[in-house]
Design an enzyme around this catalytic site. Structure first.
Site, PDB file in Angstrom:
ATOM      1  N   ASN A  11       0.868  -1.183   0.000  1.00 12.47           N
ATOM      2  CA  ASN A  11       0.000   0.000   0.000  1.00 12.47           C
ATOM      3  C   ASN A  11       0.902   1.229   0.000  1.00 12.47           C
ATOM      4  O   ASN A  11       1.467   1.578   1.035  1.00 12.47           O
ATOM      5  CB  ASN A  11      -0.890  -0.031   1.254  1.00 12.47           C
ATOM      6  CG  ASN A  11      -1.692   1.248   1.419  1.00 12.47           C
ATOM      7  OD1 ASN A  11      -1.798   2.047   0.492  1.00 12.47           O
ATOM      8  ND2 ASN A  11      -2.246   1.454   2.603  1.00 12.47           N
ATOM      9  N   TRP A  12       1.024   1.843  -1.159  1.00 11.83           N
ATOM     10  CA  TRP A  12       1.963   2.970  -1.274  1.00 11.83           C
ATOM     11  C   TRP A  12       1.388   4.274  -0.717  1.00 11.83           C
ATOM     12  O   TRP A  12       2.092   5.280  -0.648  1.00 11.83           O
ATOM     13  CB  TRP A  12       2.351   3.174  -2.743  1.00 11.83           C
ATOM     14  CG  TRP A  12       3.154   2.058  -3.331  1.00 11.83           C
ATOM     15  CD1 TRP A  12       3.468   0.859  -2.736  1.00 11.83           C
ATOM     16  CD2 TRP A  12       3.757   2.035  -4.630  1.00 11.83           C
ATOM     17  NE1 TRP A  12       4.220   0.095  -3.596  1.00 11.83           N
ATOM     18  CE2 TRP A  12       4.411   0.791  -4.772  1.00 11.83           C
ATOM     19  CE3 TRP A  12       3.800   2.938  -5.688  1.00 11.83           C
ATOM     20  CZ2 TRP A  12       5.107   0.433  -5.923  1.00 11.83           C
ATOM     21  CZ3 TRP A  12       4.492   2.584  -6.837  1.00 11.83           C
ATOM     22  CH2 TRP A  12       5.141   1.346  -6.948  1.00 11.83           C
ATOM     23  N   LYS A  13       0.118   4.268  -0.387  1.00 12.44           N
ATOM     24  CA  LYS A  13      -0.545   5.474   0.137  1.00 12.44           C
ATOM     25  C   LYS A  13      -0.317   6.660  -0.822  1.00 12.44           C
ATOM     26  O   LYS A  13      -0.249   6.461  -2.027  1.00 12.44           O
ATOM     27  CB  LYS A  13      -0.059   5.783   1.551  1.00 12.44           C
ATOM     28  CG  LYS A  13      -0.105   4.552   2.466  1.00 12.44           C
ATOM     29  CD  LYS A  13       0.021   4.884   3.903  1.00 12.44           C
ATOM     30  CE  LYS A  13       0.099   3.601   4.712  1.00 12.44           C
ATOM     31  NZ  LYS A  13      -0.033   3.772   6.122  1.00 12.44           N
ATOM     32  N   HIS A  97      -9.536   1.118   4.740  1.00 10.96           N
ATOM     33  CA  HIS A  97      -8.275   1.346   5.465  1.00 10.96           C
ATOM     34  C   HIS A  97      -8.539   2.298   6.630  1.00 10.96           C
ATOM     35  O   HIS A  97      -9.358   3.216   6.521  1.00 10.96           O
ATOM     36  CB  HIS A  97      -7.233   1.931   4.505  1.00 10.96           C
ATOM     37  CG  HIS A  97      -5.857   1.938   5.095  1.00 10.96           C
ATOM     38  ND1 HIS A  97      -5.450   2.914   5.977  1.00 10.96           N
ATOM     39  CD2 HIS A  97      -4.816   1.077   4.968  1.00 10.96           C
ATOM     40  CE1 HIS A  97      -4.206   2.653   6.354  1.00 10.96           C
ATOM     41  NE2 HIS A  97      -3.799   1.543   5.754  1.00 10.96           N
ATOM     42  N   GLU A  99      -6.995   4.757   7.694  1.00 11.05           N
ATOM     43  CA  GLU A  99      -6.816   6.180   7.374  1.00 11.05           C
ATOM     44  C   GLU A  99      -8.057   6.736   6.686  1.00 11.05           C
ATOM     45  O   GLU A  99      -8.425   7.888   6.890  1.00 11.05           O
ATOM     46  CB  GLU A  99      -5.546   6.353   6.515  1.00 11.05           C
ATOM     47  CG  GLU A  99      -4.288   6.165   7.353  1.00 11.05           C
ATOM     48  CD  GLU A  99      -3.082   5.669   6.585  1.00 11.05           C
ATOM     49  OE1 GLU A  99      -3.072   5.729   5.343  1.00 11.05           O
ATOM     50  OE2 GLU A  99      -2.128   5.205   7.248  1.00 11.05           O
ATOM     51  N   GLU A 169      -5.486  -4.892  10.659  1.00 10.63           N
ATOM     52  CA  GLU A 169      -4.498  -3.839  10.843  1.00 10.63           C
ATOM     53  C   GLU A 169      -4.797  -3.073  12.133  1.00 10.63           C
ATOM     54  O   GLU A 169      -5.622  -2.149  12.136  1.00 10.63           O
ATOM     55  CB  GLU A 169      -4.550  -2.853   9.669  1.00 10.63           C
ATOM     56  CG  GLU A 169      -4.256  -3.481   8.325  1.00 10.63           C
ATOM     57  CD  GLU A 169      -3.638  -2.462   7.369  1.00 10.63           C
ATOM     58  OE1 GLU A 169      -2.546  -2.728   6.885  1.00 10.63           O
ATOM     59  OE2 GLU A 169      -4.238  -1.404   7.153  1.00 10.63           O
ATOM     60  N   GLY A 175       2.294   2.392  10.726  1.00  7.68           N
ATOM     61  CA  GLY A 175       3.244   3.492  10.548  1.00  7.68           C
ATOM     62  C   GLY A 175       3.894   3.952  11.840  1.00  7.68           C
ATOM     63  O   GLY A 175       4.514   5.010  11.878  1.00  7.68           O
ATOM     64  N   SER A 215       3.303  -2.036  10.544  1.00 11.15           N
ATOM     65  CA  SER A 215       4.753  -2.049  10.768  1.00 11.15           C
ATOM     66  C   SER A 215       5.382  -3.416  10.492  1.00 11.15           C
ATOM     67  O   SER A 215       6.308  -3.821  11.185  1.00 11.15           O
ATOM     68  CB  SER A 215       5.090  -1.558  12.177  1.00 11.15           C
ATOM     69  OG  SER A 215       4.657  -0.217  12.332  1.00 11.15           O
ATOM     70  N   GLY A 236       2.812  -1.044   4.364  1.00 11.33           N
ATOM     71  CA  GLY A 236       2.852   0.393   4.056  1.00 11.33           C
ATOM     72  C   GLY A 236       4.292   0.837   3.833  1.00 11.33           C
ATOM     73  O   GLY A 236       4.843   0.714   2.747  1.00 11.33           O
ATOM     74  N   GLY A 237       4.917   1.333   4.889  1.00 11.08           N
ATOM     75  CA  GLY A 237       6.261   1.917   4.797  1.00 11.08           C
ATOM     76  C   GLY A 237       7.271   1.040   4.069  1.00 11.08           C
ATOM     77  O   GLY A 237       8.012   1.517   3.197  1.00 11.08           O
TER      78      GLY A 237
HETATM   79  C1  PEP Z   1      -0.842   0.223   6.108  1.00  9.65           C
HETATM   80  O1  PEP Z   1      -1.021   1.431   6.055  1.00  9.65           O
HETATM   81  O2  PEP Z   1      -1.646  -0.539   5.553  1.00  9.65           O
HETATM   82  C2  PEP Z   1       0.321  -0.268   6.836  1.00  9.65           C
HETATM   83  C3  PEP Z   1       0.328  -1.496   7.258  1.00  9.65           C
HETATM   84  O3  PEP Z   1       1.338   0.638   7.032  1.00  9.65           O
HETATM   85  P1  PEP Z   1       2.774   0.336   7.737  1.00  9.65           P
HETATM   86  O4  PEP Z   1       3.300  -0.955   7.155  1.00  9.65           O
HETATM   87  O5  PEP Z   1       3.621   1.510   7.379  1.00  9.65           O
HETATM   88  O6  PEP Z   1       2.511   0.220   9.205  1.00  9.65           O
END
Ligand code: PEP
Length: 256
Positions: A11-13, A97, A99, A169, A175, A215, A236-237
């Site tokens: 997920n590149w956001k 998600h 967010e 999640e 994040g 994470s 994500g990251g």
């Molecule tokens: C996400 O936003 O779906 C996610 C899991 O982010 P991160 O890996 O950065 O925690």
């Protein structure tokens, strides 16, 4: 016992221009484009779908979006529909998600409309569920996850359910660098599997992949991916850099 193929989704956001996305996806495709043991889905921003799609053609990598509107078209300024995503050869879409829930006020009812619309348009929804820190600390994790899962999947038929993907999640782990312990994650994943069994029956629930997100990094992935009900990761990251994403795919391949 049904063997579920592990799935790693990036997920590149709201990151990467079209050119940056192209460079990243080329590096990923070169390294893992023919990896048959793991399903890999790349979810760039809408604006990069067009540049990324041709690179994925001929590889085993799949294209996903990060959101969509439930209607097929109409007066919804700034929105993108399922048929539009399909026209870019997207096969997956992240829905609900945290967010989107927190910053854009998305409700379970609205997310449910998107899930139904995605399925109707042959897009596989990656439905995200998870509790906030306050909800975990007050002991309501399972209740929150149950409500989000049941409401998010209302009206989904048994036939459609086979193509679902759920992502657990925990909001406090997204994040933040704080990863759920393997016990915390496995407990919720098993709980979601039980919910899916009640909703759609054992055979389908055993087929649905339940991803962990929050994470996930190459260092913590092997232990998480070794859990019975953790079928992959929503990343994500660590998906924004080719090396870490490739390492995660390798960890999933090793965990199969
Ligand atoms: C996400 O936003 O779906 C996610 C899991 O982010 P991160 O890996 O950065 O925690």
């Amino acid at each position: 016992m049904i063997l579920r193929k592990k799935l790693i989704a990036g997920n590149w956001k709201m990151n990467k221009t079209g050119a940056e996305a192209l460079a990243l996806v080329q590096e990923i495709a070169t390294a893992i484009g023919k990896q048959p043991d793991v399903e890999v889905v790349i979810c760039p921003p809408f604006t990069a779908l067009a540049s990324v799609a041709p690179v994925l053609d001929g590889t085993l990598l799949k294209l996903g979006a990060q959101n969509m509107h439930p209607e097929a078209g109409g007066a919804f300024t700034g929105e993108i529909s399922a048929p539009m995503l399909r026209s870019f050869f997207a096969t997956h879409v992240i829905l609900g998600h945290s967010e989107r829930r927190a910053y854009f006020g998305e409700t379970d009812t609205f997310i449910n409309q998107k899930v139904l619309s995605a399925l109707k348009n042959q897009l596989r929804p990656i439905l995200c569920v998870g509790e906030t820190l306050a909800e975990r600390e007050s002991g309501s994790t399972l209740k929150v996850v149950q409500t989000q899962t049941e409401k998010g999947l209302e009206g989904v038929s048994k036939e459609q359910a086979a193509s679902l993907i759920v992502a657990y999640e925990p909001v406090w782990a997204i994040g933040t660098g704080k990863v759920a312990t393997t016990e915390q994650a496995q407990e919720v994943h098993a709980f979601i599997r039980d919910l899916l069994t009640k909703l759609f029956g054992e055979a389908i629930a055993q087929k649905v992949r339940i991803l962990y997100g929050g994470s996930m990094k190459p260092a913590n992935a092997p232990e998480l991916l070794a859990q019975k009900d953790i079928d992959g990761g929503l990343i994500g990251g660590a998906a924004l850099e080719a090396r870490s994403f490739i390492e995660l795919v390798k960890a999933a391949a090793a965990a199969k």
